[in-house]
Design an enzyme around this catalytic site. Structure first.
Site, PDB file in Angstrom:
ATOM      1  N   GLU A  60       0.993  -1.050  -0.100  1.00 15.98           N
ATOM      2  CA  GLU A  60       0.125   0.021   0.018  1.00 15.98           C
ATOM      3  C   GLU A  60       0.889   1.246  -0.067  1.00 15.98           C
ATOM      4  OE1 GLU A  60      -1.051   2.318   3.510  1.00 15.98           O
ATOM      5  OE2 GLU A  60      -2.936   0.989   3.514  1.00 15.98           O
ATOM      6  N   ASP A 117      -5.368  -3.949  -2.261  1.00 19.31           N
ATOM      7  CA  ASP A 117      -5.578  -2.510  -2.512  1.00 19.31           C
ATOM      8  C   ASP A 117      -4.017  -1.856  -2.838  1.00 19.31           C
ATOM      9  OD1 ASP A 117      -4.431  -3.009   0.269  1.00 19.31           O
ATOM     10  OD2 ASP A 117      -5.211  -1.023   0.787  1.00 19.31           O
TER      11      ASP A 117
END
Length: 348
Positions: A60, A117
């Site tokens: 991330e 993500d």
């Protein structure tokens, strides 16, 4: 490769809310703010340091770093971050990144699961930079990651298209209350670019179903989504996780507006639910009580951005003054400022 570039140009030009023009790029983050961010969080090897979490790095953070370097129009910094990412995190055989790199242990990678993500942020930033700076190697790397995300983490379940948080541990086959999702993992602005990189109708339904799921995730007296949600039957906080609106969930409204979702009822419900006397907080969903007040301008800018989009309210001076503190709120602040500067300069 020309096909990928044409697809990306079409997608990025159409992606108005992202605040990241792909042609004739201009910096959306000023040089001073980017220099301060780099000095605090970017080391010489190209890793983004999460100084609020034991100085680890993760996919991330690398994805955010790449996106911010792109928004700052800094190809050299982008390449530095990408070097660490591809050499230290792209260790799996499916094209996705391992989620965590810990400087305090050896080997530095002890868990090879991915975080979807992070993968999406990396692929998105690579696609934008590759298109703007005519780097075919970036576009190719982005397309490989998008294809892997589609194949490994975008799934159909009970009529919905879902983003699995990782390839392992969250599906119905892995947990009694599976599938389990994290609603803060939907990076809405990136999804149209994923569709250009790995064409499939599933991307559009993924985005639509993500927003629709948020309307069903109204837990506790504050009617907020949990960080981890079981979709085994009706949506409910997943077993084994605290039933809370926690740090990751803070970014959901920012992801929505950056992705062009301006549903006032949804945004106002989130803004009101995550605030205590005007200050953002993590929330115990069972009681509705705040757990930790988050006064850092980087957290507060999320509601400042929502107020701009919903009500036309100008950002407070504190939101405009960037002084990096912890990695996560500092990242949110730069993403918020970049978005407002491009899409709502009347709020500055």
């Amino acid at each position: 490769m020309r096909r990928w570039r044409a697809l990306l140009l079409a997608a990025t030009v159409a992606l108005a809310p992202a605040g990241t023009p792909a042609i004739a790029q201009q910096a959306m983050i000023n040089a001073g703010a980017w220099s301060a961010y780099k000095a605090k969080f970017l080391d010489a090897t190209g890793r983004i340091i999460d100084n609020g979490n034991g100085n680890i790095s993760h996919s991330e953070g690398q994805g955010y770093g790449l996106l911010l370097a792109y928004l700052a129009a800094s190809p050299a910094d982008f390449e530095q971050i990408w070097y660490f990412t591809r050499t230290e995190l792209l260790l799996r055989d499916d094209g996705l990144a391992v989620w965590k790199w810990d400087p305090n242990v050896k080997p530095h990678v002890t868990d090879t699961n991915n975080a979807s993500d992070g993968d999406m942020l990396i692929a998105y930033a690579l696609a934008l930079a590759g298109t703007a700076w005519k780097r075919e190697d970036y576009i190719l790397a982005a397309s490989r990651m998008a294809q892997a995300l589609l194949a490994k983490t975008v799934v159909r379940s009970e009529g919905r298209t879902l983003l699995m948080p990782g390839t392992d541990g969250f599906a119905a086959a892995d947990r009694d209350d599976g599938p389990v999702v994290n609603p803060s993992y939907w990076v809405y602005e990136a999804i149209p670019v994923m569709a250009a990189l790995a064409p499939s109708d599933d991307w559009k339904t993924l985005s639509e179903d993500g927003v629709a799921l948020l309307s069903t995730m109204q837990f506790g007296p504050r009617r907020l989504p949990a960080e981890w949600v079981s979709l085994h039957a009706k949506p409910q906080p997943a077993k084994g996780f605290d039933a809370e609106f926690a740090y990751n969930a803070i970014r959901i409204p920012l992801y929505l507006v950056r992705g062009g979702v301006t549903d006032k009822a949804l945004l106002n419900r989130l803004r009101q639910g995550m605030s205590q006397d005007g200050v953002l907080a993590t929330i115990d969903l069972t009681t509705g009580r705040p757990k930790t007040l988050l006064s850092d301008p980087g957290y507060r800018i999320v509601n400042d951005v929502v107020a701009c989009v919903v009500d036309g309210t100008k950002l407070p001076v504190s939101a405009l003054q960037f002084a990096p503190t912890l990695y996560y709120p500092s990242t949110l602040q730069l993403l918020g400022l970049a978005y407002i500067g491009e899409k709502h300069p009347e709020c500055l």
